[in-house]
Design a protein around this motif. Sequence first.
Motif, short mmCIF file in Angstrom:
data_model
loop_
_atom_site.label_atom_id
_atom_site.label_comp_id
_atom_site.label_asym_id
_atom_site.label_seq_id
_atom_site.Cartn_x
_atom_site.Cartn_y
_atom_site.Cartn_z
N GLN A 54 0.87 -1.25 0.17
CA GLN A 54 0.04 -0.02 -0.11
C GLN A 54 0.76 1.27 -0.09
N ARG A 101 -1.78 3.58 -2.58
CA ARG A 101 -3.19 3.65 -2.34
C ARG A 101 -3.64 2.37 -1.48
N TYR A 102 -4.75 2.34 -1.07
CA TYR A 102 -5.13 1.03 -0.40
C TYR A 102 -6.44 0.57 -1.12
#
Length: 240
Positions: A195, A200-201
């Motif tokens: 991540q 981003r997740y």
Amino acid sequence: MLTVERVAPPPEVAALLARAADQAAMPAWRIAAQRLAGLGLVVAIVFGAIGLLDLLFGIMDRAGWLVLIIGASLMLVPVAVLSVGGEIRAARARQGAAAALKATLAGGQVSRFTLERDAAHWFVEHEHGVIHVCAADAGRTLYLDLSSVADDPRWEDWYRSGRIHRRTWRWYATDDGVLAGFVAEGEPLAPNSFQQAAGRYDPDDGGALFEWLGSPGDGDVIARPFAKVDAFIRKALPPS
């Protein structure tokens, strides 16, 4: 690299496994009684609130109370039956697991895992925890799934606190996969979080890795070299 040995469980690990066996062995009737008691408490609170409003403001007549009681009974009885039945089935499954744990303790042998890690590893978070992949040996990859929804000390005590990012991991497990006594020690290692690297997740990233690896279970050793797993993960990273 991963090494596995058959050993007698140290006292603290034996105590953890015995406690887990005792918790899993709770009788089905006791679990059903607890579930019914909880449901009964909710019903009592709801009817108590309605009764108080009726006492203060006269919002319901006798016919209204009769309709409410009959309607609630028609709704709650099936819910209670289904809920208790599910709990009883789950309790029986847990009792089987408890018997297996007690048999393991009587046999006096568990597996001790020692994982010597290096910079070549990844943590990939998903909606129920985090996947960790690294080399098990020259040609295989170790898959670990640290659960945020189960009672998994690796997640709560080690990953969330950041204490897990060490070179050496050790833990014990029964033949049925019950884990105990996890520790991370040695020199610090970079987290290698997917991540963070991707910026981003997305929980689908963990799902894509899981499916590409063939839907493994926690602790499985996969017959693919880590270099191939690493290449698959890096394909999902944005260009540097």
